[in-house]
Design a protein around this motif. Structure first.
Motif, PDB file in Angstrom:
ATOM      1  N   UNK A 209       0.850  -1.191   0.000  1.00  0.00           N
ATOM      2  CA  UNK A 209       0.000   0.000   0.000  1.00  0.00           C
ATOM      3  C   UNK A 209       0.888   1.245   0.000  1.00  0.00           C
ATOM      4  N   UNK A 210       0.673   2.093  -0.986  1.00  0.00           N
ATOM      5  CA  UNK A 210       1.466   3.323  -1.080  1.00  0.00           C
ATOM      6  C   UNK A 210       0.575   4.547  -0.894  1.00  0.00           C
ATOM      7  N   UNK A 211       0.936   5.372   0.070  1.00  0.00           N
ATOM      8  CA  UNK A 211       0.239   6.637   0.306  1.00  0.00           C
ATOM      9  C   UNK A 211       0.943   7.715  -0.511  1.00  0.00           C
ATOM     10  N   UNK A 251      -6.685   1.994  -6.905  1.00  0.00           N
ATOM     11  CA  UNK A 251      -6.669   3.179  -6.061  1.00  0.00           C
ATOM     12  C   UNK A 251      -7.946   3.300  -5.241  1.00  0.00           C
ATOM     13  N   UNK A 252      -7.779   3.604  -3.955  1.00  0.00           N
ATOM     14  CA  UNK A 252      -8.922   3.696  -3.044  1.00  0.00           C
ATOM     15  C   UNK A 252      -8.810   4.934  -2.173  1.00  0.00           C
ATOM     16  N   UNK A 253      -9.940   5.323  -1.605  1.00  0.00           N
ATOM     17  CA  UNK A 253      -9.981   6.401  -0.626  1.00  0.00           C
ATOM     18  C   UNK A 253      -9.739   5.794   0.753  1.00  0.00           C
ATOM     19  N   UNK A 254      -9.458   6.621   1.767  1.00  0.00           N
ATOM     20  CA  UNK A 254      -9.266   6.084   3.130  1.00  0.00           C
ATOM     21  C   UNK A 254     -10.480   5.311   3.622  1.00  0.00           C
ATOM     22  N   UNK A 255     -11.663   5.662   3.117  1.00  0.00           N
ATOM     23  CA  UNK A 255     -12.895   4.995   3.550  1.00  0.00           C
ATOM     24  C   UNK A 255     -13.026   3.575   3.017  1.00  0.00           C
ATOM     25  N   UNK A 281      -5.028   7.670   8.059  1.00  0.00           N
ATOM     26  CA  UNK A 281      -5.554   6.371   7.625  1.00  0.00           C
ATOM     27  C   UNK A 281      -5.098   5.241   8.540  1.00  0.00           C
ATOM     28  N   UNK A 282      -3.818   5.274   8.911  1.00  0.00           N
ATOM     29  CA  UNK A 282      -3.290   4.183   9.719  1.00  0.00           C
ATOM     30  C   UNK A 282      -3.742   4.252  11.182  1.00  0.00           C
ATOM     31  N   UNK A 283      -4.349   5.371  11.550  1.00  0.00           N
ATOM     32  CA  UNK A 283      -4.934   5.504  12.894  1.00  0.00           C
ATOM     33  C   UNK A 283      -6.432   5.222  12.895  1.00  0.00           C
ATOM     34  N   UNK A 284      -6.975   4.913  11.716  1.00  0.00           N
ATOM     35  CA  UNK A 284      -8.417   4.697  11.608  1.00  0.00           C
ATOM     36  C   UNK A 284      -8.815   3.305  12.071  1.00  0.00           C
ATOM     37  N   UNK A 285     -10.096   3.153  12.398  1.00  0.00           N
ATOM     38  CA  UNK A 285     -10.615   1.852  12.807  1.00  0.00           C
ATOM     39  C   UNK A 285     -10.529   0.833  11.694  1.00  0.00           C
TER      40      UNK A 285
END
Length: 328
Positions: A209-211, A251-255, A281-285
């Motif tokens: 996964x690349x941000x 490609x995706x959104x954080x959601x 994103x990495x702190x999201x549920x």
């Protein structure tokens, strides 16, 4: 000023630029040999023909002053023991990749950004060979070949092994290239064995996964540099990778980051982590709910090495880091 006069002026200016670049470059005759009095330190006028993305190109048998215009070409040259006189750098960085030995890059002249080289600086180095790709510099081919014989591959990334062979041919380093490839194959076999063998590798799904600052999050597919290394290792890949556009990335959104789930997830960031959404994103549920997150199998890695390295020296370091993280 009338439009017609202005157009004539622009055309003359463009011709003058090409002429100036030609005169200031090392100067090659129509037969491909070094022109007398050019000031180039090419040593020999002997040439051989290389088949490139832009057709057949005559290059020196033993080039002495090589300019490279992308990280893949820089990696190839240094891997083969060739010290370029000039190279481009990433637009997001002001230096050459840190994974390369500093003592090998400190004397290389920076000639602008990747896909935007300073042609006057390139010409001032009096190169006898330029290495790049059509996808990066195809629209500058005429100007570049006026400076020195220019060897272009079609693209970068997935075709890195084929590109390396072309670079080796252009540099007259085919024998060295065979050893590099053999060493890589042996390295792959060693790492595969260290992580549990071919069967375990195939049963372990890995995602990358690349941000990216200013863009959606990329779940890398199979048709790219890192995808090819994972394939060499025989690693399993999640079904989402088959949906990657042109095999490159989905490609995706954080959601929708839950689509990145896998047994193991490697991540990197291009640009500022805050602006790229890495931290949020990495702190999201959703992220914390990934199987890889729960199992402690999420590994952050250097983007400039794992994504932008695109060569055998980078691949060797990636293999070492992959083994360490997978067995640590």
């Amino acid at each position: 000023m009338a439009p017609s006069i202005r157009r004539r002026g622009l055309a003359l200016g463009a011709l003058s630029l090409v002429g100036a670049l030609t005169l200031s470059a090392c100067g090659f005759s129509e037969s491909g040999g070094s022109a007398s009095g050019s000031g180039s330190d090419s040593g020999s006028a002997e040439t051989h023909t290389v088949k490139t993305a832009m057709g057949d190109v005559k290059v020196p048998v033993d080039p002495k002053r090589v300019v490279v215009l992308d990280t893949g070409e820089l990696d190839s040259a240094l891997t083969l023991g060739v010290q370029p006189v000039g190279a481009t750098h990433s637009a997001s960085e002001d230096s050459f990749p840190s994974y390369l030995p500093a003592d090998r890059t400190k004397d290389i002249k920076e000639v602008g950004e990747i896909a935007n080289p300073n042609l006057e600086t390139v010409a001032s180095l009096k190169p006898d060979l330029i290495l790049t790709s059509k996808v990066r510099d195809g629209d500058r081919y005429e100007q570049l070949k006026a400076i020195a014989p220019t060897v272009m591959t079609e693209s970068t990334g997935t075709a890195w092994k084929e590109n390396f062979q072309l670079h080796a041919e252009a540099l007259g380093k085919q024998a060295e290239a065979k050893k590099v490839v053999a060493d890589y194959d042996a390295h792959v076999a060693k790492v595969t064995e260290a992580i549990g063998g071919k069967e375990k590798a195939a049963d372990t799904d890995v995602n990358f996964v690349r941000f990216v600052e200013g863009a959606d999050i990329r779940i890398y597919g199979k048709q790219n540099y890192i995808g090819s290394i994972l394939a060499d290792l025989g690693m399993g890949r999640p079904a989402i990778t088959d949906k990657a556009k042109d095999g490159f990335s989905y490609d995706v959104s954080p959601e929708k980051i839950d689509l990145a789930d896998a047994d193991v997830v490697f991540t990197s960031t291009y640009g500022d982590p805050a602006k790229a959404g890495t931290t949020k994103t990495m702190n999201s549920g959703l992220w914390k709910g990934l199987k890889a997150s729960k199992d402690g199998k999420v590994f952050k890695v250097d983007d400039r090495l794992w994504i932008a390295g695109i060569g055998y020296t980078a691949a060797g370091q990636i293999l070492d880091e992959f083994q360490t993280k997978m067995t640590g």
